[in-house]
Design an enzyme around this catalytic site. Structure first.
Site, short mmCIF file in Angstrom:
data_model
loop_
_atom_site.label_atom_id
_atom_site.label_comp_id
_atom_site.label_asym_id
_atom_site.label_seq_id
_atom_site.Cartn_x
_atom_site.Cartn_y
_atom_site.Cartn_z
N THR A 1 49.83 26.34 44.54
CA THR A 1 50.20 25.84 43.21
C THR A 1 51.00 26.84 42.39
O THR A 1 51.46 26.51 41.30
CB THR A 1 48.93 25.46 42.43
OG1 THR A 1 48.04 26.59 42.39
CG2 THR A 1 48.21 24.30 43.10
N ASP B 1 32.66 31.73 43.79
CA ASP B 1 33.92 32.34 43.36
C ASP B 1 34.54 31.36 42.36
O ASP B 1 35.15 30.37 42.75
CB ASP B 1 34.83 32.55 44.56
CG ASP B 1 36.17 33.18 44.20
OD1 ASP B 1 36.33 33.59 43.02
OD2 ASP B 1 37.05 33.28 45.08
N THR C 1 31.81 36.15 42.06
CA THR C 1 32.92 37.08 42.33
C THR C 1 34.14 36.74 41.50
O THR C 1 35.23 36.50 42.04
CB THR C 1 33.28 37.08 43.82
OG1 THR C 1 33.61 35.74 44.22
CG2 THR C 1 32.13 37.60 44.69
N ASN D 1 37.46 37.25 39.08
CA ASN D 1 38.39 38.33 38.76
C ASN D 1 38.27 38.64 37.26
O ASN D 1 37.44 38.05 36.56
CB ASN D 1 39.83 37.96 39.16
CG ASN D 1 40.37 36.72 38.44
OD1 ASN D 1 39.99 36.42 37.30
ND2 ASN D 1 41.27 36.00 39.09
N GLN D 2 39.08 39.56 36.77
CA GLN D 2 38.94 39.99 35.37
C GLN D 2 39.15 38.83 34.41
O GLN D 2 38.35 38.62 33.48
CB GLN D 2 39.94 41.11 35.08
CG GLN D 2 39.85 41.67 33.66
CD GLN D 2 40.74 42.89 33.46
OE1 GLN D 2 41.33 43.40 34.40
NE2 GLN D 2 40.81 43.37 32.24
N PHE D 3 40.19 38.06 34.60
CA PHE D 3 40.48 36.93 33.71
C PHE D 3 39.36 35.90 33.74
O PHE D 3 38.94 35.39 32.70
CB PHE D 3 41.81 36.28 34.12
CG PHE D 3 42.10 35.00 33.41
CD1 PHE D 3 42.47 34.99 32.07
CD2 PHE D 3 42.00 33.78 34.06
CE1 PHE D 3 42.73 33.79 31.40
CE2 PHE D 3 42.26 32.58 33.41
CZ PHE D 3 42.63 32.59 32.08
N SER E 1 38.54 42.37 40.50
CA SER E 1 39.83 43.06 40.32
C SER E 1 40.12 43.24 38.84
O SER E 1 40.45 42.28 38.15
CB SER E 1 40.96 42.26 40.99
OG SER E 1 40.98 40.93 40.54
N GLY F 1 41.40 36.84 46.81
CA GLY F 1 40.05 36.65 46.30
C GLY F 1 39.20 35.79 47.22
O GLY F 1 38.00 36.06 47.40
N ASP F 2 39.79 34.74 47.79
CA ASP F 2 39.06 33.88 48.72
C ASP F 2 38.54 34.68 49.91
O ASP F 2 37.38 34.55 50.31
CB ASP F 2 39.97 32.77 49.24
CG ASP F 2 40.41 31.81 48.15
OD1 ASP F 2 39.71 31.71 47.14
OD2 ASP F 2 41.46 31.17 48.34
#
Length: 253
Positions: free
Chosen positions: A39, A105, A136, A138-140, A175, A220-221
């Site tokens: 995407t 995730d 898990t 990420n930062q956002f 991350s 990430g996956d």
């Protein structure tokens, strides 16, 4: 045996299943989307799995006595009905195996931008996360779910505590970047936080990861699959994360 639900049309999904299998898991994969491409491109075509379709797949597994999974991992979920159906999947798996472990995730977006419908944030926050053994983000994603900003490690620990407050024992913020802190220049920082039942305070660790130039999707996956797999082999979260990061860094581009 693991049940893995995530997006399909990207190499990370294939890699994640491969390494999950390599670590000794028999993996059943449910593709939550069938897209022509990632995407992140200008356009994409295809469809997302609906909650009704996911329930139908679960019914098929249940009717044939195939629901005996020890682990479950979810990644990209493209719509609200499918994400809400995940909760029923978890209930069914835990009825069959109360010790089934779930890694969530919560794929919402990155770099300050959502790439799922905004309504999914509330569903993750209020319905899904509380069922997870490991998260898990990420930062956002961690900032979006907790409504807290992460500008330094102290902030990150507060966000980890927010997840612990939701009932999650193991938190990995996968991350983070701190451009204003000289000691973290050129690094991606992973924070792990483990709050075991009865413990007075969480055990925390960080991993400093050299930042590689380039644009990468789906890391990430793969990292989540490796963390879940290694966590079963070694119960120490820090060891599992170290091995997962090393495995990801060692992959060919």
């Amino acid at each position: 045996r693991g049940l893995r639900g995530e997006s399909h049309p990207k190499l990370s999904a294939v890699r994640g299943v491969y390494f999950f299998s390599l670590l000794g898991f028999d993996v059943d994969t449910v593709n939550t989307v069938q897209f022509s491409n990632h995407t992140g491109y200008q356009t994409f075509k295809g469809e997302r799995l609906s909650g009704e379709q996911l329930a139908t797949l679960l019914n098929g597994l249940t009717e044939n006595d195939l629901v005996n999974h020890s682990h479950m991992l979810t990644g990209y979920i493209g719509n609200a009905s499918a994400l809400e159906a995940i909760v029923q999947v978890l209930r069914t798996l835990k009825q069959k195996n109360p010790h089934c472990k779930y890694l969530c995730d919560p794929v919402l977006g990155d770099n300050g931008k959502l790439y799922v419908p905004e309504e999914l944030v509330g569903i993750y926050r209020n319905q899904v996360i509380e069922h997870a053994h490991i998260v898990t983000p990420n930062q956002f994603e961690a900032e979006t779910l907790s409504s807290l900003s992460i500008c330094n490690l102290e902030d990150a620990c507060k966000v980890a505590d927010w997840f612990h407050g939701k009932g999650v024992h193991r938190v990995v913020i996968s991350s983070m970047e701190f451009p204003d802190d000289p000691q973290y220049q050129g690094l991606i920082v992973l924070l792990g936080s483990c709050q075991l039942p009865g413990a007075t305070a969480p055990n925390r660790f960080i991993i400093r990861i050299p930042s590689l130039r380039g644009y990468f999707t789906g890391t990430g996956d793969t990292l989540s699959a490796l963390i879940l797999g290694w966590s079963e082999i070694d119960d120490k979260l820090a060891v599992a994360c170290e091995k997962a990061v090393a495995g990801l860094q060692g992959m060919p581009p």
